[in-house]
Enzyme design. Structure first.
Site, PDB file in Angstrom:
ATOM      1  N   MET A   1       0.851  -1.182   0.000  1.00 48.55           N
ATOM      2  CA  MET A   1       0.000   0.000   0.000  1.00 48.55           C
ATOM      3  C   MET A   1       0.884   1.228   0.000  1.00 48.55           C
ATOM      4  O   MET A   1       1.945   1.219   0.586  1.00 48.55           O
ATOM      5  CB  MET A   1      -0.900  -0.002   1.237  1.00 48.55           C
ATOM      6  CG  MET A   1      -2.132   0.858   1.110  1.00 48.55           C
ATOM      7  SD  MET A   1      -1.918   2.583   1.575  1.00 48.55           S
ATOM      8  CE  MET A   1      -1.388   2.474   3.259  1.00 48.55           C
ATOM      9  N   CYS A   2       0.416   2.266  -0.677  1.00 52.76           N
ATOM     10  CA  CYS A   2       1.285   3.421  -0.879  1.00 52.76           C
ATOM     11  C   CYS A   2       0.495   4.713  -0.837  1.00 52.76           C
ATOM     12  O   CYS A   2      -0.727   4.728  -0.972  1.00 52.76           O
ATOM     13  CB  CYS A   2       1.995   3.322  -2.233  1.00 52.76           C
ATOM     14  SG  CYS A   2       2.897   1.790  -2.445  1.00 52.76           S
ATOM     15  N   GLY A   3       1.254   5.791  -0.681  1.00 55.17           N
ATOM     16  CA  GLY A   3       0.730   7.121  -0.927  1.00 55.17           C
ATOM     17  C   GLY A   3       1.317   7.600  -2.237  1.00 55.17           C
ATOM     18  O   GLY A   3       2.548   7.615  -2.396  1.00 55.17           O
TER      19      GLY A   3
END
Length: 638
Positions: A1-3
């Protein structure tokens, strides 16, 4: 998961670094604490500039910093999980796999074919250098957040980001609609000095009623865009193939009848044994087991596809016990979270704890005393029998508040649910995390964090649910160890949530109202609408909320195979709203729970988190859920 984040501007307008707000960067880093970096791409001959910012939460394969750039100057930002459709090896990283596949795409049709094949949650930003194209979008259900800011007629700078910040000045951020994949022709943007969006919409079929249906989608998306940003259909009328099948709207005359059971008697005798009558019918039992199989596989994908230290063979159980929890469940003890926890137990390595995150907001003393003197409803009485007066003893070490002040309904059902899970698997370490929130801490954290994460949503309901999920997913509370409560913070990076069950299985009270007014045909339309709006109503918000803790939300009930299976069934096989609460809604899920050993939780009626956790009672009792929430707009003068 990332920004992930991208800013596009014309070189003559701005220094591009000035356009990325430092507060937004801070929120992005919280989502992706394991790697952060930026890349600026300047195309001098066309006078446009792009800034790409990637912030990675390491969950799979080797840590892969983003953004990725290849030899052809293509750039990729990915916030997603591939669970099926494209092969990702045990030690591979899905960001690299996706970038490799995108680099092989020679046409728009190739790009759409790739994204149509994916199963799993995702949002992405892809710069295709040779064609000066910027592609971006969210998955079919919108399980990953992506916001856009489209500028104005004077300032045509364009921004995309996983999360923004609330501003009283109104910076016009909006959620990118999960209606398809968008593309911007950056060459045209630089030439005309104005922005135009091209849409490739999701469709079940790209032949049937294509033009008429596409125009509806275009109109729906366009109405929320500023007048200076046109939205156009791609010239080739290309579509993405929806990853699920259409909803079965068949309504039979026999719907509502209860095989092997006298419906009139069931209404008066709701018990765990009631469910057995349904399971005595062979067809019903077969469907229930098909549902168990598909949901179990969905949970398996979500608890095994993550990094577990040096043992990268994620599909195998490590030989050595692991005392660190990697998986947590947002846990109320209700049917949805109980089923997810029980299925997680089948697939999480046996030596690994599972964290059950149970949030409670402090009961006002006046309300608490009143509730003690009032007669319990029959349902609350059942809960007392399930978990007789096992309220927390002593004081909360952090707040000094007596722990009995947190004995809200979800705490009571949560403790009862824990006992059921311990009975199913007494060898598992179940960390029941009691997360206690005072009014003071709620106000403080809403102002510093949660209002920015809920934004651009702004209703009372968004505030209640958003705050409850933020504190729950943070995972800071107490666990019982040898009869004593000890401080504990969940280390789990994956948080399983039950959202999607009510929307598909008629779990909300409004579904009963709809059924009474309009019958099964009306209920079918309501359920179709529920799933259609879940991206804008729930999922972007929940992804921003949970991601703020450097954790990833995973949604087993919204697995594509689960949705397709449920969509294949007529409504009468999934729910029977002629039966009372605690039985009729989500009937197929209750039967599944009964089959794999759950007991009292199988007949608990739906209780929304804002009521079960008592956050809705903490501040104001005179608001409607749909009202704009003034508390989300309050800021400190410091």
């Amino acid at each position: 998961m990332c920004g992930i984040c991208c800013v596009v501007t014309l070189c003559s307008q701005h220094a591009i670094c000035d356009l990325l707000n430092e507060d937004i960067l801070c929120h992005l880093r919280r989502r992706g604490p394991d790697s952060s970096q930026q890349l600026i791409k300047t195309v001098s001959d066309l006078s446009y500039e792009c800034l790409f910012s990637g912030h990675v939460l390491h969950l799979r394969g080797l840590v892969t910093p983003q953004p990725l750039e290849d030899a052809n100057n293509n750039i990729f930002l990915w916030n997603g999980e591939i669970f099926s459709g494209v092969h990702v090896g045990d030690v591979e990283n899905d960001t690299e796999v996706m970038f490799h596949h995108l680099a092989l795409c020679n046409s728009e049709a190739d790009v759409l074919s790739l994204f149509s094949s994916l199963q799993g949650p995702w949002s992405f930003i892809y710069y295709q250098a040779s064609r000066h194209s910027l592609w971006f979008g969210r998955d079919y259900f919108g399980r990953r957040s992506l916001l856009w800011q489209l500028g104005d007629e004077v300032d045509s700078a364009f921004c995309l980001t996983s999360v923004s910040v609330y501003s009283e000045l109104g910076s016009q951020w909006q959620e990118v609609p999960a209606s398809g994949i968008f593309k911007i022709d950056l060459k045209a943007y630089a030439t005309t000095k104005s922005l135009s969006l091209t849409l490739f919409p999701w469709r079940y079929s790209c032949t049937e009623k294509t033009v008429e249906e596409i125009l509806k989608v275009l109109d729906q998306v366009s109405k929320d865009l500023p007048n200076h940003v046109p939205l156009v259909m791609n010239e080739s009328k290309l579509c993405l193939k929806a990853p699920v099948i259409p909803l079965n709207k068949t309504v039979s005359e026999a719907s509502g009848e209860c095989p092997g059971t006298d419906a009139s008697s069931v209404i008066h005798t709701v018990s765990v044994e009631t469910l057995q009558g349904f399971l005595s019918e062979e067809h019903k039992k077969k469907l229930v087991h098909q549902f168990i199989d598909v949901l179990s596989e969905a949970v398996k994908r979500r608890v095994l596809f993550l990094f577990r230290g040096e043992d990268q063979k994620i599909s195998e159980v490590p030989s050595m016990p692991n005392r660190k929890a990697h998986v947590a469940v947002l846990f109320s003890g209700g049917i949805d979270s109980m089923v997810i926890a029980a299925l997680a137990d089948k697939h999480v390595p046996s030596g690994e704890p599972i964290d059950l995150l149970n949030v409670a907001f402090m009961v006002k003393e006046q309300a608490k005393q009143k509730s003690i003197t009032e007669k319990h409803t029959s349902q609350e009485g059942q809960l007392d029998v399930l978990c007789p007066q096992e309220s927390g003893q002593g004081l909360d070490a952090k707040t000094g508040v007596h722990l009995s002040c947190f004995d809200v309904p979800d705490r009571i059902t949560g403790r009862a649910g824990l006992k059921e899970l311990e009975a199913i698997n007494p060898l598992r370490t179940w960390n029941f995390v009691e997360i206690n929130v005072t009014l003071e801490e709620l106000k403080k954290m809403r102002q510093h964090h949660v209002n920015h994460l809920i934004y651009p949503l702004d209703t009372v309901l968004d505030d209640s649910i958003g705050c409850a999920i933020w504190f729950a997913s943070r995972g800071e509370g107490f666990v019982s160890h040898q009869g004593e409560l000890k401080p504990y913070k969940s280390p789990a990076k994956v948080v399983l949530t039950g959202i999607g069950a009510d929307e598909q299985l008629a779990g909300y009270s409004r579904h009963r109202v709809c059924f009474k007014k309009y019958g099964l045909e009306g209920l079918n339309k309501e359920l179709e609408m529920e799933l259609g709006r879940i991206s804008s109503r729930n999922l972007g918000r929940d992804d921003r909320i949970i991601g703020d803790h450097g954790k990833e939300a995973r949604f087993p009930f919204l697995d594509e195979d689960v949705v397709s299976f449920l969509n294949s069934l007529p409504i009468s096989e999934k729910a029977d709203l002629t039966l009372p609460r605690g039985i009729g809604e989500k009937l197929i899920l209750r039967l599944a729970a009964k089959e794999f050993g759950l007991t009292a939780s199988t007949i608990l009626p739906k209780r929304a988190v804002q009521f079960g956790s008592r956050i809705a009672k903490l501040e104001s009792n005179h608001e409607k859920a749909s009202d704009t929430c003034s508390r989300l707009k309050l800021f400190s003068v410091d």
